[in-house]
Design a protein around this motif. Structure first.
Motif, short mmCIF file in Angstrom:
data_model
loop_
_atom_site.label_atom_id
_atom_site.label_comp_id
_atom_site.label_asym_id
_atom_site.label_seq_id
_atom_site.Cartn_x
_atom_site.Cartn_y
_atom_site.Cartn_z
N ASP A 80 40.54 40.87 36.16
CA ASP A 80 41.91 40.99 35.65
C ASP A 80 41.93 41.53 34.23
O ASP A 80 42.78 42.36 33.87
CB ASP A 80 42.61 39.62 35.69
CG ASP A 80 42.92 39.17 37.11
OD1 ASP A 80 42.88 40.02 38.03
OD2 ASP A 80 43.18 37.97 37.31
N ARG A 81 40.99 41.08 33.43
CA ARG A 81 40.91 41.56 32.05
C ARG A 81 40.54 43.05 32.01
O ARG A 81 41.06 43.80 31.20
CB ARG A 81 39.90 40.74 31.25
CG ARG A 81 40.36 39.32 30.95
CD ARG A 81 39.41 38.59 30.04
NE ARG A 81 39.83 37.21 29.84
CZ ARG A 81 40.77 36.83 28.98
NH1 ARG A 81 41.36 37.74 28.24
NH2 ARG A 81 41.10 35.57 28.86
N SER B 240 41.35 45.27 33.99
CA SER B 240 42.48 46.11 34.40
C SER B 240 43.69 45.97 33.47
O SER B 240 44.78 46.40 33.80
CB SER B 240 42.90 45.76 35.83
OG SER B 240 43.30 44.41 35.93
N SER B 241 43.49 45.31 32.32
CA SER B 241 44.59 45.15 31.37
C SER B 241 44.19 45.69 29.99
O SER B 241 43.02 45.95 29.73
CB SER B 241 44.98 43.66 31.26
OG SER B 241 43.89 42.90 30.77
N THR C 150 41.70 48.89 29.56
CA THR C 150 42.08 50.10 30.28
C THR C 150 41.85 51.34 29.42
O THR C 150 41.85 52.46 29.94
CB THR C 150 43.56 50.02 30.67
OG1 THR C 150 44.34 49.60 29.53
CG2 THR C 150 43.77 49.05 31.81
#
Length: 284
Positions: free
Chosen positions: A223-224, A226-227, A231
């Motif tokens: 999740d990290r 992709s944030s 990114t």
């Protein structure tokens, strides 16, 4: 006797699997903490250095334009009613709106300052030395996580829990000397091994819980990734892409400046006299 041997073998397999999972878990903890405490601040600083200042200029101009539009609309409302504009009342309304804008701009200014300070502190001259230090810090931290993390040692003593909190603080601060001291402290009283008296079912439950915790950690790491700011990890190393993005922002800044100038002339004409229209600080 055969049944007892089977239980002992099964328990040994579970203990070995648990030890393997401990290593996986501690490694994931180190990866997650590295992302949060080391990599994220560096990426954010690089992002602010590369694009942040230009984005700040865009934001400042957008706020200026929003305030000029508000001022124009308030003045037009008087005209529509066939009344003489109350300049003081208009200025007061615009100033109220400017207050919220200025607060946001101040927050962005602080981010830019923090980024500059971060990059100055982590200068190129100290890069090699810092890399060696970070590697030792990470290796030592991973080892201590494996020996002290409460998820891996639910029955640990109180002093072990307190020591782990100190280890986390030292790693967060990047304090290698402190982490070395804590490692020495740990060596004087290594957490006791899990007792052999536990049943196969208890070991199976330990393994099951640890697998679940590993899954949660892996998902958190993904999740990290992709944030923001991760990114931009590859993009920030692409000089051609960054140059193109900077040019796009500069082009938008020039367009916004023209729009701001156009609106300022309209507001000045509607007021019928020279009157300041710059309400946000540090306006372009």
């Amino acid at each position: 006797m055969s049944n007892q041997l089977t239980i002992s073998l099964r328990k040994k397999q579970l203990q070995e699997e648990y030890e393997r999972l401990q290593a996986v878990y501690s490694n994931l903890i180190a990866v997650r903490d590295e992302m949060v405490q080391v990599e994220a601040p560096r990426l954010e600083a690089l992002y602010m250095e590369t694009l942040g200042q230009l984005q700040y200029e865009v934001l400042s101009l957008e706020y200026d334009i929003a305030l000029l539009k508000l001022e124009r609309d308030l003045l037009q409302a008087y005209v529509n009613r066939g009344e003489k504009p109350d300049i003081e009342e208009v200025d007061e309304e615009v100033s109220k709106a400017a207050g919220a804008y200025n607060e946001t701009l101040h927050e962005e200014e602080e981010k830019i300052k923090e980024a500059k300070a971060y990059l100055e502190y982590h200068s190129e001259e100290d890069k090699e030395k810092e890399e060696l230090k970070k590697r030792e810090l990470k290796v030592l931290y991973k080892r201590m996580v494996q020996m002290l993390h409460p998820d891996l040692h639910p029955e640990q003593a109180e002093w072990e829990k307190e020591l782990f909190l100190k280890v986390q603080d030292a790693y967060r601060e990047g304090n290698l000397e402190r982490l070395r001291q804590l490692a020495e402290e740990l060596n004087t009283g290594v957490p006791s091994a899990m007792v052999d008296s536990e049943t196969v079912e208890e070991w199976e439950e330990r393994v099951r819980k640890l697998k679940g915790q590993i899954d949660v950690l892996r998902q958190e790491i993904e999740d990290r990734k992709s944030s923001f700011p991760f990114t931009y990890k590859e993009k920030l190393n692409d000089k051609e892409l960054m140059s193109a993005m900077q040019e796009q922002l500069r082009a938008r800044i020039e367009m916004l400046k023209r729009e701001k100038e156009r609106l300022a002339k309209i507001v000045k004409m509607m007021k019928g006299k020279k009157h300041g229209t710059r309400h946000c600080k540090n306006q372009s």
